[in-house]
Design an enzyme around this catalytic site. Sequence first.
Site, mmCIF file in Angstrom:
data_model
loop_
_atom_site.group_PDB
_atom_site.id
_atom_site.type_symbol
_atom_site.label_atom_id
_atom_site.label_comp_id
_atom_site.label_asym_id
_atom_site.label_seq_id
_atom_site.Cartn_x
_atom_site.Cartn_y
_atom_site.Cartn_z
ATOM 1 N N ILE A 97 9.183 -3.451 42.919
ATOM 2 C CA ILE A 97 8.241 -2.689 44.490
ATOM 3 C C ILE A 97 8.700 -1.916 44.574
ATOM 4 O O ILE A 97 9.332 -0.703 44.259
ATOM 5 C CB ILE A 97 9.154 -3.375 45.533
ATOM 6 C CG1 ILE A 97 9.036 -5.441 44.962
ATOM 7 C CG2 ILE A 97 7.971 -3.049 46.941
ATOM 8 C CD1 ILE A 97 9.206 -5.903 46.486
ATOM 9 N N CYS A 98 6.998 -0.627 44.133
ATOM 10 C CA CYS A 98 6.899 0.603 44.755
ATOM 11 C C CYS A 98 6.602 0.825 45.719
ATOM 12 O O CYS A 98 5.411 0.477 47.282
ATOM 13 C CB CYS A 98 5.700 1.088 43.931
ATOM 14 S SG CYS A 98 5.670 3.019 43.920
ATOM 15 N N LEU A 99 7.939 0.974 46.988
ATOM 16 C CA LEU A 99 8.000 1.190 48.204
ATOM 17 C C LEU A 99 9.224 2.092 48.280
ATOM 18 O O LEU A 99 10.131 2.229 48.239
ATOM 19 C CB LEU A 99 8.797 -0.280 48.387
ATOM 20 C CG LEU A 99 8.425 -0.085 50.271
ATOM 21 C CD1 LEU A 99 6.711 -0.097 51.379
ATOM 22 C CD2 LEU A 99 8.525 -1.918 51.295
ATOM 23 N N ASP A 136 -0.550 5.224 45.150
ATOM 24 C CA ASP A 136 0.757 5.080 44.523
ATOM 25 C C ASP A 136 1.030 3.760 43.499
ATOM 26 O O ASP A 136 2.052 3.395 43.821
ATOM 27 C CB ASP A 136 2.190 6.091 45.351
ATOM 28 C CG ASP A 136 3.346 6.019 44.683
ATOM 29 O OD1 ASP A 136 3.269 6.882 43.779
ATOM 30 O OD2 ASP A 136 4.341 5.495 45.410
ATOM 31 N N ASN A 162 1.207 -2.348 43.880
ATOM 32 C CA ASN A 162 2.125 -1.537 44.314
ATOM 33 C C ASN A 162 3.222 -2.806 43.455
ATOM 34 O O ASN A 162 4.456 -2.730 43.361
ATOM 35 C CB ASN A 162 2.181 -0.898 45.258
ATOM 36 C CG ASN A 162 1.313 -0.580 45.894
ATOM 37 O OD1 ASN A 162 0.663 -0.716 47.096
ATOM 38 N ND2 ASN A 162 2.060 1.053 45.242
#
Length: 232
Positions: free
Chosen positions: A169-171, A202, A162
């Site tokens: 950052i994939c958040l 994701d 992620n």
Amino acid sequence: MSSTPAAGSAAEVATSSATSNAPSAPSTTASNVSNTSQPTTAGTPQARGGRGSNANGGASGSNAGGGDEPRKEAKTTPRISRALGTSAKRIQKELAEITLDPPPNCSAGPKGDNLYEWVSTILGPPGSVYEGGVFFLDIHFSPEYPFKPPKVTFRTRIYHCNINSQGVICLDILKDNWSPALTISKVLLSICSLLTDCNPADPLVGSIATQYLQNREEHDRIARLWTKRYAT
């Protein structure tokens, strides 16, 4: 007998004064009629003299031509100041809170005197493949904060599905699920949770997500290796 010449002299003086000062005597001479017939035409050269040229190229002309611009600035500047004031107060409040009560394994604060640019440190969560690592992050607050999320990126390289090689950052709370009720402390806590439990459903780096799902042992080995190489 001596009063007669005095009267004659006074009459001559009065006549001479009336002729030379005709503009000051209303409605008595042709010159006064000429002046009073144009009470509002102050722009004529006779009435204004040097001021007529100033209206075109002098200070008054400059003010007349550019008067709207300062007024526009006066209208827009307060809006910008209010926006900066709102974000600055909020950031200062969060800085005080995170200084007194930082999240576990986290710290954060401004870079120098810039309240909108922070640096954060996250210790690899115990029991995770990142344990023992010290990870540095950059935090950027926009003037629209807290109505827009902060931009948080990893400066330290990390092997995570992620988090990509640029530190992005994939958040979800840093994107569509952001709320003004959230704080930077909660963001750092969420990032720590992401280090403990990644989200391969994701991913930002698909190959690492696939490896995590299909070959967890190899994934963990490489993640520990990167932690030792780049974060210690």
